[in-house]
Design a protein around this motif. Structure first.
Motif, PDB file in Angstrom:
ATOM      1  N   THR A  82       0.839  -1.189   0.000  1.00 45.07           N
ATOM      2  CA  THR A  82       0.000   0.000   0.000  1.00 45.07           C
ATOM      3  C   THR A  82       0.878   1.244   0.000  1.00 45.07           C
ATOM      4  N   GLY A  83       0.384   2.313  -0.604  1.00 45.98           N
ATOM      5  CA  GLY A  83       1.138   3.556  -0.626  1.00 45.98           C
ATOM      6  C   GLY A  83       0.234   4.724  -0.950  1.00 45.98           C
ATOM      7  N   HIS A  84       0.693   5.900  -0.574  1.00 45.71           N
ATOM      8  CA  HIS A  84      -0.089   7.110  -0.823  1.00 45.71           C
ATOM      9  C   HIS A  84      -0.069   7.490  -2.299  1.00 45.71           C
ATOM     10  N   ARG A  85      -1.142   8.133  -2.684  1.00 49.75           N
ATOM     11  CA  ARG A  85      -1.290   8.591  -4.065  1.00 49.75           C
ATOM     12  C   ARG A  85      -1.286  10.113  -4.159  1.00 49.75           C
ATOM     13  N   VAL A  86      -1.852  10.788  -3.160  1.00 51.63           N
ATOM     14  CA  VAL A  86      -2.024  12.238  -3.260  1.00 51.63           C
ATOM     15  C   VAL A  86      -1.297  13.002  -2.155  1.00 51.63           C
ATOM     16  N   SER A  87      -0.481  12.320  -1.362  1.00 51.89           N
ATOM     17  CA  SER A  87       0.268  12.996  -0.297  1.00 51.89           C
ATOM     18  C   SER A  87       1.564  12.237  -0.012  1.00 51.89           C
ATOM     19  N   HIS A  88       2.400  12.791   0.845  1.00 53.15           N
ATOM     20  CA  HIS A  88       3.617  12.145   1.334  1.00 53.15           C
ATOM     21  C   HIS A  88       4.460  11.568   0.193  1.00 53.15           C
ATOM     22  N   ASN A  89       4.894  12.426  -0.696  1.00 52.29           N
ATOM     23  CA  ASN A  89       5.726  12.103  -1.868  1.00 52.29           C
ATOM     24  C   ASN A  89       4.963  11.389  -2.990  1.00 52.29           C
ATOM     25  N   ARG A  90       3.706  11.055  -2.771  1.00 51.53           N
ATOM     26  CA  ARG A  90       2.839  10.457  -3.810  1.00 51.53           C
ATOM     27  C   ARG A  90       3.499   9.293  -4.559  1.00 51.53           C
ATOM     28  N   PRO A  91       4.053   8.305  -3.862  1.00 47.92           N
ATOM     29  CA  PRO A  91       4.774   7.241  -4.556  1.00 47.92           C
ATOM     30  C   PRO A  91       3.906   6.417  -5.512  1.00 47.92           C
TER      31      PRO A  91
END
Length: 163
Positions: free
Chosen positions: A55-64
């Motif tokens: 899982t990973g962020h899409r719109v925040s926190h570097n948007r990986p």
């Protein structure tokens, strides 16, 4: 982890004991990394039989995983661990709702989409938020961790391993 089709290169994936999108996983994602839940209620490690969940962020926190929804069937997801490269190929997309426990169970299942099924192959689930899509539809609901109602999951199957 690298996903050439969407420009992801050498994204660090941090394993933890838990389930997808829980508090420990959110803390990992908030540092700009991808999180991989493991254990009875989570997934397995790279190359193992079952569901390797990332899982990973899409719109925040570097948007990986900003462009993860753009992945198409046939795109490759490359994971390097312990000196081995695991090559997964995307085979389908599954969107789930955080408001529906049965759908969350599909995301966390050993066979993605089939809770209770016994896995026979190594699979991967790349999961990220559907915040832009939810907001475009006027849906601003989110849980206490900030997860929007929907998650977009790209499911893949292991096709090769390389030293």
């Amino acid at each position: 982890m690298s996903i050439p089709a969407i420009g992801v290169r050498n994204l660090r994936v941090v394993a933890y004991t838990g389930t997808a999108d829980d508090r420990p996983g959110t803390r990992i994602q908030d540092r700009g990394f991808a999180a991989s839940p493991r254990g009875r209620a989570g997934g397995v490690g790279p190359g193992e039989i079952g569901n390797f969940i990332v899982t990973g962020h899409r719109v925040s926190h570097n948007r990986p995983l900003e462009h993860a929804p753009d992945l198409r069937n046939g795109d490759h997801i490359l994971v390097t661990a312990g000196g081995t490269e695991y090559d997964y190929v995307v085979t389908r997309t599954m969107t789930i709702s955080f408001r529906k426990p049965a759908e969350k169970a599909q995301q966390n299942a050993a066979v993605p989409g089939n809770p209770g099924a016994t896995p026979t192959s190594a699979m991967i689930t790349i999961s990220t938020c559907a915040t832009p899509e939810d907001h475009a539809a006027g849906n601003y609901w989110h849980d206490e961790l900030g997860n929007p109602e929907h998650r977009i999951n790209k499911i893949g199957t292991l096709v090769a391993t390389r030293p």
